[in-house]
Design a protein around this motif. Structure first.
Motif, PDB file in Angstrom:
ATOM      1  N   VAL A 129       0.871  -0.780  -0.029  1.00 51.27           N
ATOM      2  CA  VAL A 129      -0.068  -0.073   0.013  1.00 51.27           C
ATOM      3  C   VAL A 129       1.042   1.300  -0.080  1.00 51.27           C
ATOM      4  O   VAL A 129       0.656   2.165  -0.701  1.00 51.27           O
ATOM      5  CB  VAL A 129      -1.032   0.147   1.396  1.00 51.27           C
ATOM      6  N   SER A 130       1.838   1.473   0.951  1.00 49.22           N
ATOM      7  CA  SER A 130       2.881   2.242   1.078  1.00 49.22           C
ATOM      8  C   SER A 130       4.032   2.169   1.411  1.00 49.22           C
ATOM      9  O   SER A 130       4.254   1.051   2.018  1.00 49.22           O
ATOM     10  CB  SER A 130       2.124   3.297   2.194  1.00 49.22           C
ATOM     11  N   ALA A 131       5.112   2.766   0.863  1.00 44.92           N
ATOM     12  CA  ALA A 131       6.481   2.699   1.214  1.00 44.92           C
ATOM     13  C   ALA A 131       6.908   3.617   2.501  1.00 44.92           C
ATOM     14  O   ALA A 131       7.765   2.903   2.957  1.00 44.92           O
ATOM     15  CB  ALA A 131       7.425   2.806  -0.038  1.00 44.92           C
ATOM     16  N   GLU A 132       6.446   4.802   2.507  1.00 44.31           N
ATOM     17  CA  GLU A 132       6.533   5.489   3.719  1.00 44.31           C
ATOM     18  C   GLU A 132       5.092   5.711   4.379  1.00 44.31           C
ATOM     19  O   GLU A 132       4.657   6.844   3.878  1.00 44.31           O
ATOM     20  CB  GLU A 132       7.246   6.658   3.163  1.00 44.31           C
ATOM     21  N   LEU A 175      -5.280  -3.299   7.149  1.00 45.86           N
ATOM     22  CA  LEU A 175      -3.973  -2.568   6.793  1.00 45.86           C
ATOM     23  C   LEU A 175      -2.941  -2.635   7.951  1.00 45.86           C
ATOM     24  O   LEU A 175      -3.403  -2.529   9.260  1.00 45.86           O
ATOM     25  CB  LEU A 175      -4.497  -1.051   6.633  1.00 45.86           C
ATOM     26  N   ALA A 176      -1.748  -3.127   7.530  1.00 43.36           N
ATOM     27  CA  ALA A 176      -0.794  -3.269   8.639  1.00 43.36           C
ATOM     28  C   ALA A 176       0.687  -2.803   8.266  1.00 43.36           C
ATOM     29  O   ALA A 176       0.866  -2.674   7.074  1.00 43.36           O
ATOM     30  CB  ALA A 176      -0.581  -4.857   8.822  1.00 43.36           C
ATOM     31  N   GLU A 177       1.375  -2.047   9.193  1.00 43.70           N
ATOM     32  CA  GLU A 177       2.515  -1.493   9.054  1.00 43.70           C
ATOM     33  C   GLU A 177       3.779  -2.498   9.238  1.00 43.70           C
ATOM     34  O   GLU A 177       3.651  -3.396  10.099  1.00 43.70           O
ATOM     35  CB  GLU A 177       2.654  -0.348   9.867  1.00 43.70           C
ATOM     36  N   VAL A 178       4.596  -2.580   8.460  1.00 48.02           N
ATOM     37  CA  VAL A 178       5.611  -3.636   8.449  1.00 48.02           C
ATOM     38  C   VAL A 178       6.601  -3.242   9.604  1.00 48.02           C
ATOM     39  O   VAL A 178       7.075  -2.034   9.571  1.00 48.02           O
ATOM     40  CB  VAL A 178       6.542  -3.489   7.034  1.00 48.02           C
ATOM     41  N   VAL A 179       6.914  -4.087  10.391  1.00 46.99           N
ATOM     42  CA  VAL A 179       7.869  -3.755  11.739  1.00 46.99           C
ATOM     43  C   VAL A 179       9.130  -4.413  11.231  1.00 46.99           C
ATOM     44  O   VAL A 179      10.077  -3.676  11.387  1.00 46.99           O
ATOM     45  CB  VAL A 179       7.106  -4.306  12.956  1.00 46.99           C
ATOM     46  N   LEU A 180       9.233  -5.759  11.027  1.00 44.94           N
ATOM     47  CA  LEU A 180      10.426  -6.199  10.472  1.00 44.94           C
ATOM     48  C   LEU A 180      10.219  -7.438   9.637  1.00 44.94           C
ATOM     49  O   LEU A 180       9.099  -7.675   9.563  1.00 44.94           O
ATOM     50  CB  LEU A 180      11.173  -6.661  11.809  1.00 44.94           C
ATOM     51  N   GLY A 181      11.147  -8.111   9.204  1.00 42.91           N
ATOM     52  CA  GLY A 181      11.065  -9.155   8.199  1.00 42.91           C
ATOM     53  C   GLY A 181      12.410  -9.797   7.600  1.00 42.91           C
ATOM     54  O   GLY A 181      13.326  -9.264   8.057  1.00 42.91           O
ATOM     55  N   ASP A 182      12.336 -10.814   6.691  1.00 39.47           N
ATOM     56  CA  ASP A 182      13.380 -11.312   6.100  1.00 39.47           C
ATOM     57  C   ASP A 182      12.925 -11.452   4.528  1.00 39.47           C
ATOM     58  O   ASP A 182      12.212 -12.330   4.370  1.00 39.47           O
ATOM     59  CB  ASP A 182      13.959 -12.498   6.587  1.00 39.47           C
ATOM     60  N   PRO A 183      13.580 -10.900   3.517  1.00 39.26           N
ATOM     61  CA  PRO A 183      13.050 -10.844   2.157  1.00 39.26           C
ATOM     62  C   PRO A 183      13.959 -11.816   1.413  1.00 39.26           C
ATOM     63  O   PRO A 183      14.135 -11.880   0.089  1.00 39.26           O
ATOM     64  CB  PRO A 183      13.181  -9.818   1.632  1.00 39.26           C
ATOM     65  N   THR A 184      15.086 -12.693   2.131  1.00 39.84           N
ATOM     66  CA  THR A 184      16.050 -13.271   1.373  1.00 39.84           C
ATOM     67  C   THR A 184      15.886 -14.822   1.000  1.00 39.84           C
ATOM     68  O   THR A 184      16.759 -15.438   0.848  1.00 39.84           O
ATOM     69  CB  THR A 184      17.250 -13.259   2.211  1.00 39.84           C
ATOM     70  N   GLY A 185      14.612 -15.286   0.956  1.00 34.30           N
ATOM     71  CA  GLY A 185      14.328 -16.801   0.936  1.00 34.30           C
ATOM     72  C   GLY A 185      14.797 -17.099  -0.554  1.00 34.30           C
ATOM     73  O   GLY A 185      14.438 -15.944  -1.543  1.00 34.30           O
ATOM     74  N   ALA A 186      15.038 -18.140  -0.948  1.00 33.07           N
ATOM     75  CA  ALA A 186      15.325 -18.652  -2.383  1.00 33.07           C
ATOM     76  C   ALA A 186      14.329 -19.232  -2.828  1.00 33.07           C
ATOM     77  O   ALA A 186      13.348 -19.909  -2.224  1.00 33.07           O
ATOM     78  CB  ALA A 186      16.469 -19.654  -2.379  1.00 33.07           C
TER      79      ALA A 186
END
Length: 169
Positions: free
Chosen positions: A51-54, A142-153
């Motif tokens: 939805v939004s980057a910032e 609607l949910a604000e991203v807190v943390l995560g990991d985008p590195t899965g293969a």
């Protein structure tokens, strides 16, 4: 110059019209998870949207009749898991009513904020719910991203024509 397509006989808006049109729309497949009073809950979603980057905000839809809705309606945080093409069985498990979604062979751990985090996904996010917007028989969360990991293969799992599928080269 392209020709205007023949309009044929238009159909009046109905749930069947919407389903038929969206069967033609390929969508990424995600699993949404949350802690629940009687253990973790989760469901397969094809409605995940950036939805939004910032600030970083995502959205997804959930039926108010879904077994996961009571927990999602009370949760402060959710997990968002982008599935890979190797996870068709996992997507099916989380889409099936009455399935033991977190039993074997589902591999997961309790993550930040008590959110269940699934193993071996392309990406996962923990998000803080900021709004639940009524939309017919669903809610748009609607949910604000807190943390995560985008590195899965791997390559993404898609949903198209009523089934889980993979990208074609």
């Amino acid at each position: 110059m392209t020709a205007t397509p023949a309009l044929g006989t238009p159909q009046l808006a109905s749930p069947d019209l919407l389903r038929s049109a969206f069967r033609r729309h390929a969508a990424g497949v995600a699993v949404i998870t949350a802690p629940g009073e009687n253990g973790p809950v989760g469901f397969t979603a094809t409605s995940l949207t950036s939805v939004s980057a910032e600030p970083p905000v995502i959205s997804f839809g959930i039926s108010t009749g879904a077994s996961s809705w009571p927990a999602i309606s009370r949760a402060d945080h959710v997990g968002v898991h982008v599935l890979g093409e190797h996870q068709r069985e996992l997507a099916t498990t989380f889409a099936r009513s009455g399935a033991d979604r977190f039993g074997a062979p589902t591999a997961w751990t309790e993550g930040p904020e008590g959110v269940p985090v699934l193993d071996d996904v392309l990406a996962w996010l923990v998000c803080r719910i900021v709004a639940r917007v009524p939309a017919g028989d669903h809610r748009v969360v609607l949910a604000e991203v807190v943390l995560g990991d985008p590195t899965g293969a791997g390559r993404p799992l898609l949903y198209h024509q009523g089934r889980f599928t993979a990208l074609r080269d």
